[in-house]
Design an enzyme around this catalytic site. Sequence first.
Site, PDB file in Angstrom:
ATOM      1  CB  VAL A 153     -19.099   2.238   4.174  1.00 50.32           C
ATOM      2  CG1 VAL A 153     -18.295   2.186   5.479  1.00 50.32           C
ATOM      3  CG2 VAL A 153     -19.231   0.834   3.578  1.00 50.32           C
TER       4      VAL A 153
ATOM      5  CD  GLU B 115     -24.342   4.506  -6.120  1.00 55.62           C
ATOM      6  OE1 GLU B 115     -24.025   4.754  -4.928  1.00 55.62           O
ATOM      7  OE2 GLU B 115     -25.505   4.597  -6.545  1.00 55.62           O
TER       8      GLU B 115
ATOM      9  CB  CYS C 220     -26.940  10.468  -5.274  1.00 53.68           C
ATOM     10  SG  CYS C 220     -25.163  10.207  -5.090  1.00 53.68           S
TER      11      CYS C 220
HETATM   12  N1  THU Z   1     -26.627   6.594  -0.981  1.00 59.81           N
HETATM   13  C1  THU Z   1     -25.920   5.709  -1.741  1.00 59.81           C
HETATM   14  O1  THU Z   1     -25.180   4.880  -1.204  1.00 59.81           O
HETATM   15  N2  THU Z   1     -26.024   5.779  -3.093  1.00 59.81           N
HETATM   16  C2  THU Z   1     -26.886   6.606  -3.759  1.00 59.81           C
HETATM   17  O2  THU Z   1     -26.858   6.659  -4.994  1.00 59.81           O
HETATM   18  C3  THU Z   1     -27.867   7.391  -2.987  1.00 59.81           C
HETATM   19  C4  THU Z   1     -27.486   7.627  -1.561  1.00 59.81           C
HETATM   20  C5  THU Z   1     -26.469   6.552   0.468  1.00 59.81           C
HETATM   21  C6  THU Z   1     -25.641   7.669   1.049  1.00 59.81           C
HETATM   22  C7  THU Z   1     -26.107   7.677   2.488  1.00 59.81           C
HETATM   23  O3  THU Z   1     -25.331   6.718   3.205  1.00 59.81           O
HETATM   24  C8  THU Z   1     -27.543   7.197   2.423  1.00 59.81           C
HETATM   25  O4  THU Z   1     -27.711   6.642   1.115  1.00 59.81           O
HETATM   26  C9  THU Z   1     -28.566   8.300   2.628  1.00 59.81           C
HETATM   27  O5  THU Z   1     -28.340   9.349   1.750  1.00 59.81           O
END
Ligand code: THU
Length: 133
Positions: free
Chosen positions: A50, A62, A93
């Site tokens: 979000v 997450e 990440c």
């Molecule tokens: N993102 C996630 O939601 N989880 C992760 O583990 C990797 C990255 C999202 C964050 C951002 O909204 C988009 O991916 C691009 O980085």
Amino acid sequence: MTADAAPVDWDALREAARDAMSRAYAPYSGYPVGVAALVDDGRMITGCNVENASYGIGLCAECGLVSQLAATGGGRLTHFTCVDGAGAVLVPCGRCRQLLYEFGGPGLVLETPEGLRTLDEMLPQAFGPQNLG
Ligand code: THU
């Protein structure tokens, strides 16, 4: 000796992550993410990213997952998967590995593009609750 646990349905877990991903709010990155996890009581929980016009405060998928974990009764994460906008398996990440560590610990099993891995393999020598005494 305890009976073996039922095998994990990774296909179903991945489908739940894809379903969550379909509702992500990612207008700034254009990179929707969905996650799903099993809890040690058998629950399945999900999350999606979000984002925000104030880019830096966007929430990873997450973040939603751990909030849903707490809001639906807590427990320990046992199995986790993460997918990108194409539905392909994605590694979480670094910050999110730390979020997962808090609630799953080193033994949490993650699906990765290279196969199943424990969180201990994905976040070695993790800092965690054990360091705070
Ligand atoms: N993102 C996630 O939601 N989880 C992760 O583990 C990797 C990255 C999202 C964050 C951002 O909204 C988009 O991916 C691009 O980085």
